[in-house]
Structures are given as structure tokens and as C-alpha cells.
Design a protein around this motif. Structure first.
Motif, PDB file in Angstrom:
ATOM      1  N   VAL A 600     -17.167  49.182  81.739  1.00 18.79           N
ATOM      2  CA  VAL A 600     -17.315  48.058  82.644  1.00 18.79           C
ATOM      3  C   VAL A 600     -18.187  46.974  82.012  1.00 18.79           C
ATOM      4  N   ASP A 601     -17.888  45.728  82.371  1.00 16.73           N
ATOM      5  CA  ASP A 601     -18.714  44.551  82.051  1.00 16.73           C
ATOM      6  C   ASP A 601     -19.065  43.882  83.365  1.00 16.73           C
ATOM      7  N   ILE A 602     -20.347  43.721  83.649  1.00 15.08           N
ATOM      8  CA  ILE A 602     -20.795  43.051  84.861  1.00 15.08           C
ATOM      9  C   ILE A 602     -21.714  41.911  84.448  1.00 15.08           C
ATOM     10  N   THR A 603     -21.366  40.684  84.844  1.00 11.80           N
ATOM     11  CA  THR A 603     -22.135  39.509  84.438  1.00 11.80           C
ATOM     12  C   THR A 603     -22.526  38.700  85.666  1.00 11.80           C
ATOM     13  N   LEU A 604     -23.799  38.372  85.731  1.00  5.96           N
ATOM     14  CA  LEU A 604     -24.324  37.470  86.753  1.00  5.96           C
ATOM     15  C   LEU A 604     -24.934  36.273  86.038  1.00  5.96           C
ATOM     16  N   SER A 605     -24.494  35.066  86.394  1.00  2.74           N
ATOM     17  CA  SER A 605     -24.974  33.863  85.712  1.00  2.74           C
ATOM     18  C   SER A 605     -25.329  32.790  86.727  1.00  2.74           C
ATOM     19  N   VAL A 606     -26.271  31.942  86.351  1.00  3.89           N
ATOM     20  CA  VAL A 606     -26.665  30.799  87.170  1.00  3.89           C
ATOM     21  C   VAL A 606     -26.945  29.631  86.232  1.00  3.89           C
ATOM     22  N   SER A 607     -26.491  28.439  86.603  1.00  6.01           N
ATOM     23  CA  SER A 607     -26.706  27.250  85.775  1.00  6.01           C
ATOM     24  C   SER A 607     -26.962  26.051  86.678  1.00  6.01           C
ATOM     25  N   ARG A 608     -27.676  25.081  86.121  1.00  6.66           N
ATOM     26  CA  ARG A 608     -28.023  23.870  86.865  1.00  6.66           C
ATOM     27  C   ARG A 608     -27.882  22.675  85.943  1.00  6.66           C
ATOM     28  N   ARG A 609     -27.100  21.674  86.390  1.00  2.50           N
ATOM     29  CA  ARG A 609     -27.005  20.405  85.684  1.00  2.50           C
ATOM     30  C   ARG A 609     -27.835  19.391  86.450  1.00  2.50           C
ATOM     31  N   PHE A 610     -28.872  18.841  85.773  1.00  6.13           N
ATOM     32  CA  PHE A 610     -29.820  17.956  86.444  1.00  6.13           C
ATOM     33  C   PHE A 610     -29.436  16.486  86.338  1.00  6.13           C
ATOM     34  N   THR A 611     -28.528  16.139  85.434  1.00 12.35           N
ATOM     35  CA  THR A 611     -28.201  14.737  85.202  1.00 12.35           C
ATOM     36  C   THR A 611     -27.524  14.123  86.414  1.00 12.35           C
ATOM     37  N   SER A 612     -27.796  12.853  86.626  1.00 14.48           N
ATOM     38  CA  SER A 612     -27.167  12.120  87.727  1.00 14.48           C
ATOM     39  C   SER A 612     -26.946  10.685  87.289  1.00 14.48           C
ATOM     40  N   SER A 613     -25.964  10.058  87.898  1.00 13.59           N
ATOM     41  CA  SER A 613     -25.659   8.654  87.612  1.00 13.59           C
ATOM     42  C   SER A 613     -24.995   8.078  88.848  1.00 13.59           C
ATOM     43  N   THR A 614     -24.450   6.885  88.682  1.00 17.18           N
ATOM     44  CA  THR A 614     -23.778   6.250  89.817  1.00 17.18           C
ATOM     45  C   THR A 614     -22.510   6.984  90.221  1.00 17.18           C
ATOM     46  N   ILE A 615     -21.956   7.834  89.321  1.00 20.27           N
ATOM     47  CA  ILE A 615     -20.713   8.544  89.624  1.00 20.27           C
ATOM     48  C   ILE A 615     -20.880  10.052  89.524  1.00 20.27           C
ATOM     49  N   LEU A 616     -22.069  10.559  89.214  1.00 21.16           N
ATOM     50  CA  LEU A 616     -22.268  11.974  88.964  1.00 21.16           C
ATOM     51  C   LEU A 616     -23.469  12.487  89.734  1.00 21.16           C
ATOM     52  N   GLU A 617     -23.301  13.652  90.368  1.00 23.18           N
ATOM     53  CA  GLU A 617     -24.368  14.277  91.127  1.00 23.18           C
ATOM     54  C   GLU A 617     -24.820  15.556  90.427  1.00 23.18           C
ATOM     55  N   PRO A 618     -26.112  15.931  90.555  1.00 22.88           N
ATOM     56  CA  PRO A 618     -26.567  17.224  90.017  1.00 22.88           C
ATOM     57  C   PRO A 618     -25.797  18.373  90.658  1.00 22.88           C
ATOM     58  N   GLU A 619     -25.693  19.486  89.929  1.00 24.41           N
ATOM     59  CA  GLU A 619     -24.876  20.596  90.411  1.00 24.41           C
ATOM     60  C   GLU A 619     -25.490  21.924  89.987  1.00 24.41           C
ATOM     61  N   THR A 620     -25.423  22.919  90.879  1.00 29.63           N
ATOM     62  CA  THR A 620     -25.866  24.280  90.604  1.00 29.63           C
ATOM     63  C   THR A 620     -24.679  25.222  90.756  1.00 29.63           C
ATOM     64  N   ASN A 621     -24.513  26.145  89.780  1.00 25.38           N
ATOM     65  CA  ASN A 621     -23.411  27.096  89.804  1.00 25.38           C
ATOM     66  C   ASN A 621     -23.943  28.513  89.658  1.00 25.38           C
ATOM     67  N   ILE A 622     -23.376  29.423  90.427  1.00 24.12           N
ATOM     68  CA  ILE A 622     -23.678  30.851  90.324  1.00 24.12           C
ATOM     69  C   ILE A 622     -22.365  31.587  90.143  1.00 24.12           C
ATOM     70  N   GLY A 623     -22.293  32.438  89.127  1.00 27.18           N
ATOM     71  CA  GLY A 623     -21.067  33.172  88.852  1.00 27.18           C
ATOM     72  C   GLY A 623     -21.307  34.669  88.789  1.00 27.18           C
ATOM     73  N   PHE A 624     -20.319  35.433  89.238  1.00 29.75           N
ATOM     74  CA  PHE A 624     -20.408  36.892  89.206  1.00 29.75           C
ATOM     75  C   PHE A 624     -19.043  37.438  88.790  1.00 29.75           C
ATOM     76  N   THR A 625     -19.011  38.219  87.707  1.00 28.71           N
ATOM     77  CA  THR A 625     -17.765  38.729  87.163  1.00 28.71           C
ATOM     78  C   THR A 625     -17.886  40.221  86.904  1.00 28.71           C
ATOM     79  N   VAL A 626     -16.860  40.964  87.288  1.00 26.18           N
ATOM     80  CA  VAL A 626     -16.772  42.395  86.996  1.00 26.18           C
ATOM     81  C   VAL A 626     -15.461  42.631  86.257  1.00 26.18           C
ATOM     82  N   ALA A 627     -15.542  43.219  85.077  1.00 25.91           N
ATOM     83  CA  ALA A 627     -14.356  43.496  84.274  1.00 25.91           C
ATOM     84  C   ALA A 627     -14.329  44.971  83.924  1.00 25.91           C
TER      85      ALA A 627
END
Length: 646
Positions: A600-627
Motif C-alpha cells: 500500500v501507498d498512503i499519501t497525505l499532502s497539504v499546500s498553500r499558494r499565497f500569491t494574489s493579484s487582480t485575477i488570482l486568489e490565494p488557495e489551499t489544497n489538501i490531498g489524500f491518496t490510497v494506492a
């Protein structure tokens, strides 16, 4: 009883009865081990036609099964299972997926490939994603094997704020291959009804050793690629090219279209349509000696804008200008070995440049032709010493005197806009990367390099160099030809310093910088990496001085760190971080934790993009994968395999 078959398959049974050809029979207490990774066990196995193995009250797992009585981490239980050895498929009836012996999922019918099959139609590992922008959803890719040379992957993604369908198509030909990746989505947070992208690439072998390549990069809007984390590209490139490279000849023709996604850049006034045809050939005349190179280049770039006046950038030239250029050159180079190991090199040549400019404006020429003779003489004197301990030292001083005639025509500087001064062009006659500008007059360059090689496994290198001219290069308007941060603007260039260190443990450190007369840095970059069986970590630092002519209205200083570390046998941690030191804020950060064993492969990940502009908002992602491992033809890393304790 033990039965060994092809494809690294072993059948073990308590007892059984088989016919003389071993094609039919019944085995009791049977267990099948495939590729030394997948185990199939059953109370009874019926073997028919040397093709079908029917297992009753069967269990399948790739986890290490110990005699302690504890159930494996995961297993598939089925009332009946059929293994088709010809099609290399496993068919389950009334199957249960069990985790530590507890049923968690039921399927009346299930089909999976056995480990000997490299490509099979079926579901790939699903992924659970939580995003501050997309919401919470599941991505479930499905792989379709069309035939031996084609496949299609369909990956639907359903989230609370986004519905997306991803597609990947691949096909191999007798003399080439293509791959297309794309997606289409309906996002609640976007004003667009439908968004998407398409990336494609291909390569084909043509007659006479020619290679055809194409590259496609399309997107519906400026932020789709970042919103869905497909790519961080901010300039897309579409290109069709044909080329041939032989030992003494190179031919290439290409048509390219650029599309900028950057805020503040207008595709109408950027040279987005580019055409190039190149030819280069080298000869080795016996009487003259050395090497003769002939080259010819036809280049053109055009803008969509029809403006014949300058915009707000105030560069004197119209923002809608289109440029065509033809360049041809003939060079002769020869090396000599002089007494005492002194190495001499002579290079001389003649170059013709012709420019045609439309919509140029009123302050410059609409065409120009320039003939540029050039010559350079270089001396190198390498010294080498090997000590009794086995340490080797190599020192090489280099000095060059060069001259280039002619003058730069009064035309826009469209191509030579990104000039890098480094070890690669320290001893070039001209350090511009395109013929719309050339270094003229007399110049000298000197440098020295030192390298140390230790038998224990480490080595170090250091190089220092500088360029000196007879006068400071200027445009017809009086402004310096080189940019402020190029390191080449003054009569005496900045000092170039570059070094590298590497040892046997996997540590590598590389650094390069340009320093002015008071040893203040103009540009600097450094990277350190450490790579071994358990660690793969890298860190990069870059510092660029403010220079509006290079598109930087403020100083750039940024750190980037990424890597992973296997801190235990089955556990690996990963992290990334980009930090803008000039504005004292993070750009991107992420971390992940992966558990891996033989099954088995089990992965838990979290990422955050802090950049922002007139067309872009900051974003947080959480991922969970089981293989689930074990259903792959790829060789497993045995270091992750668990052992049984007595």
C-alpha cells in the motif's frame, strides 16, 4: 506440492491431482505467488485447459502474511475467483475489500489485472482533494487500453465548487509518438460558463534523418492552469518545427506562437508570432587547417497590433512594429599547441545582417544592413599537479584579445533583451544573444579557473573572470547598450565569480555571482542539494538587482526549498517552500507524509499558494491518496517490504 510456471508464478498446494500434461486438475489448500508480490490463496483450486485457475473461498493480497494469525493490512475476499492466464486477468464474484480483517467495501463483480500485465483497462488510484477554491471532491481516473499502441485516461473530478473532466490520450507510431492532455470544467467561482486547457506534444522521424516536432499549449483564460494546479506557466508556446542534426551540419525550421498570461502584458504588442529558419555547416580544409563554419538564419516576428505610434513604455519605437532579419556568417577557427604546453586559439569571421522593419514609427530606420568583421586571439595555459596523497590540482589562466568592426544600426532591440553574463560567454566576441545588437570595437577578457579532485570522493571548482573594453558601448541616443544589471554596462565589466563543491555523500553546492568595483552583487544565484538513498533535498537562492530595462521595477530576492526525507523504513516526509525575501512574504508552501510498504501507498499532502493579484486568489489544497500495490508489472522496491517477527 509445488508447481513453477512461466511469468515468475509459483503454485503451492497441500495436495492435489493433475493430469499428465498438468493442464487439468484439482488442488487443495492452494496458494499462488505471482511476480513475488501478489498472493492468491483458496480452500480449493480447479485448473482447466492450462489457462483458467478457479479458486473457491479465495483471498488476494500483496501484503506480507505472517504466521502470527493477524490479518493482512488489506485483502480481497471472494466466494469465487477466476485467473485467466492467457488474458492475464483476475475475475472476482461477491468480492469484499477488507482492511485489517474488517469489510469496508463490497462488489458483486470485480476485474483486476494480474502483475504480469503492463497495461490494462481499469480504475487507477482515486484521490480525495480539499481546496479552498475548488471545495471538497474526489478524483477517480479510469485507464482505457485501446490497443498495444494507444490508450486513453479519463479522470472525472467532482467537488462542491467545481466539476471537471480530465483526458489524456497517448499513441505510439512506428516512427513517432503523440500525447495530449486536457481538461474541461464548470467552476462556481468563475464567471466563465466553461473553462479548460489543452497541452499536446509529438515527435516523428522523417526521411533523410529529419525530425518533426510539435507542441500545443492552449487555455481558456489566464488563471485556469493555476486554479486547477495543472501548470504554473505564465507564457504558453505553440510550435511546429522540423530539424536535422548531423556531425557537421544542422538544419532547423520552426513556426512559433507565444501567448502571455502575465498581468500587465498585452499579447497585441508582444512579438507573439515568430518564424525561424537556420542552417549551419562546418568544413575542415586540409591546406588552411582548423575549422570553417558557415551559417545562415532567416528570422521574423510580428505583433497583432497595427499601432504606428509608441505606447506608454516610451521606447521610441512603435508598439505594432514587425521585424524581419537575415543573417549569414563565415568563421574560421584554429588551435595550436605552443612550447611549454601553452594553448593558442585564433577565431576570425565576417557576418552580414539585414533588417526590415514595418510600422517602425518616425524616429528610426525601417531597414538596415551591417557588415561585421571580427577576430579574436586566445591563450590558455593549463597546469596540473598530482600529490603523493592522490589529490589532483588543475589551474588554468586564460586571456583573450578580440575586435569587432561595424556599428549597431538604429533599429529596435527586440531579440537581445535577456542577456546573461556567465562562464559560457566570458570569452565570446559578442555576448548579445541575437544579431540586433553586437559588441563593437576592441575588448579583452581574462579569467582563471581552479579545480581540486580528492580520491576520497570530493571535488571543488572555482572560476573568476572579467571583460575590459576600449570604450563604453552606447546606443545612438546615448543610452548604454547593455542593461544596468547585466554586469557588462561599464567599460570594465563586473567581476564574474562561480564555484562548485561536490562530495561522496551526495552534497552539491553551486554558486555564481556578478560583483561591481566595490564588490556589491549585481546578480547572484546559489543552489545546494543533498541526495542519497534516504534524502533528496535542494535549496535555491536568487538575487537580481532592480532593472526596468529587464522588466524588473524592484529587486528580486527569493528562496526555494524542496525535498523529501525517508525518516523511517516505511515513512517519507516531503516539503516545499518558496519565500520572497524582497517583500518578506511566502509565495508557496507545502508538506506531505507518505506511508509505503509492499502492499500500500498512503499519501497525505497539504499546500498553500499565497500569491494574489487582480485575477488570482490565494488557495489551499489538501490531498489524500490510497494506492494498493501489487497489481503492477513494475519491479517493487524491496526496501519497503515488511518482515515477520518470531
Amino acid at each position: 506440492m509445488t508447481l513453477t510456471e512461466a511469468q515468475n508464478t509459483v503454485v503451492v498446494a497441500d495436495s492435489g491431482a493433475l493430469d499428465r500434461e498438468l493442464t487439468n486438475g484439482i488442488l487443495r489448500g492452494a496458494r499462488i505467488v505471482m511476480q513475488d508480490q501478489l498472493q492468491l490463496s483458496a480452500n480449493q483450486m480447479r485448473r482447466t485447459d492450462a489457462r483458467f485457475n478457479q479458486l473457491y473461498k479465495a483471498s488476494v493480497t500483496s501484503c506480507r502474511v505472517c504466521e502470527s494469525g493477524r490479518p493482512p493490512l488489506w485483502q480481497i475476499r471472494a466466494e469465487r475467483m477466476i485467473h485467466d492466464q492467457q488474458e492475464r486477468q483476475l475475475y472476482f464474484q461477491n468480492a469484499q475489500l477488507r482492511v485489517l480483517g474488517t469489510p469496508v467495501f463490497y462488489l458483486p463483480r470485480l476485474r483486476m489485472p494480474d502483475p504480469t500485465l503492463e497495461r490494462a483497462t481499469g480504475f487507477l488510484s482515486p484521490e480525495l482533494v480539499t481546496s479552498s477554491l475548488l471545495g471538497t471532491g474526489v478524483r477517480a481516473p479510469y485507464f482505457i487500453r485501446i490497443d498495444d499502441h494507444r490508450d486513453l485516461t479519463v479522470a472525472p473530478f467532482l467537488a462542491t465548487d467545481s466539476r471537471r473532466l480530465e483526458l489524456r490520450y497517448r499513441q505510439a507510431f512506428r516512427r513517432g509518438e503523440i500525447e495530449f492532455n486536457g481538461a474541461i470544467s464548470d467552476d462556481d467561482f468563475s464567471a466563465e460558463d466553461t473553462r479548460g486547457y489543452l497541452f499536446g506534444q509529438g515527435r516523428f522521424e522523417l526521411p533523410q534523418d529529419f525530425i518533426l516536432r510539435f507542441n500545443i499549449e492552449l487555455t481558456s483564460d489566464d488563471t485556469f492552469l493555476l486554479d486547477h494546479d495543472f501548470s504554473d506557466k505564465d507564457r504558453l508556446q505553440n510550435e511546429l518545427s522540423v530539424e536535422r542534426a548531423r556531425r557537421d551540419e544542422f538544419i532547423r525550421g520552426a513556426i512559433t506562437h507565444f501567448n502571455s498570461l502575465r498581468v500587465g502584458e498585452s499579447n497585441a504588442t508582444l512579438p507573439s508570432r515568430v518564424g525561424n529558419v537556420e542552417y549551419e555547416r562546418r568544413f575542415f580544409p586540409s591546406r588552411l587547417g582548423g575549422e570553417v563554419r558557415f551559417s545562415a538564419v532567416a528570422h521574423g516576428h510580428a505583433r497583432r497590433s497595427d499601432l504606428v505610434t509608441d505606447g506608454p513604455d516610451q521606447d521610441r519605437f512603435a508598439d505594432g512594429r514587425d521585424v524581419s532579419r537575415f543573417t549569414t556568417s563565415l568563421d574560421w577557427r584554429r588551435n595550436w599547441v605552443l612550447p611549454a604546453g601553452l594553448l593558442a586559439n585564433v577565431e576570425t569571421g565576417l557576418t552580414l545582417d539585414h533588417f526590415e522593419i514595418s510600422q517602425i514609427g518616425t524616429t528610426a530606420d525601417d531597414q538596415a544592413t551591417e557588415l561585421t568583421p571580427s577576430a579574436a586571439f586566445r591563450l590558455r595555459w593549463p597546469f596540473m599537479k598530482t600529490a603523493v596523497s592522490g589529490v589532483t590540482h588543475v589551474i588554468e589562466p586564460v586571456v583573450q584579445l578580440a575586435w569587432s568592426g561595424g556599428s549597431n544600426p538604429d533599429i529596435p532591440q527586440d531579440e537581445s533583451t535577456a542577456i546573461e553574463f556567465d562562464e559560457g560567454n566570458l570569452f565570446n566576441i559578442s555576448r548579445f544573444n541575437a544579431p540586433d545588437r553586437r559588441e563593437r570595437g576592441y575588448s579583452g577578457a581574462y579569467g582563471i579557473s581552479y579545480a581540486r579532485f580528492d580520491p576520497s570522493g570530493w571535488e571543488g571548482r572555482l572560476a573568476v573572470g572579467q571583460v575590459i573594453r576600449d570604450e563604453r558601448l552606447r546606443e545612438s541616443t546615448g543610452t548604454p547598450t547593455f542593461t544596468k544589471s547585466s554586469g557588462l554596462r561599464d567599460q570594465t565589466s563586473d567581476l564574474l565569480v562561480a564555484g562548485q563543491y561536490r562530495n561522496a555523500t551526495g552534497l552539491t553546492v553551486t554558486a555564481r555571482g556578478l560583483f561591481d568595483e566595490i564588490f556589491d552583487a549585481t546578480k547572484a544565484e546559489a543552489r545546494a542539494s543533498w541526495q542519497n538513498d534516504r534524502t533528496n533535498i535542494g535549496a535555491t537562492y536568487i538575487w537580481l538587482a532592480e532593472d526596468p530595462r529587464e522588466g524588473r521595477n524592484s529587486t528580486v530576492a527569493e528562496w526555494a526549498i524542496e525535498g523529501n526525507y525517508r525518516f523511517a523504513r516505511h515513512w517519507t516526509a516531503s516539503a516545499e517552500w518558496r519565500y520572497d525575501a524582497s517583500t518578506d512574504r511566502s509565495v508557496r508552501a507545502g508538506a506531505g507524509l507518505t506511508y509505503t510498504n509492499e502492499c500500500v501507498d498512503i499519501t497525505l499532502s497539504v499546500s498553500r499558494r499565497f500569491t494574489s493579484s487582480t485575477i488570482l486568489e490565494p488557495e489551499t489544497n489538501i490531498g489524500f491518496t490510497v494506492a494498493l500495490r501489487g497489481f503492477s508489472a513494475a519491479t517493487q522496491d524491496k526496501s519497503f517490504t515488511r518482515t515477520c517477527r518470531n
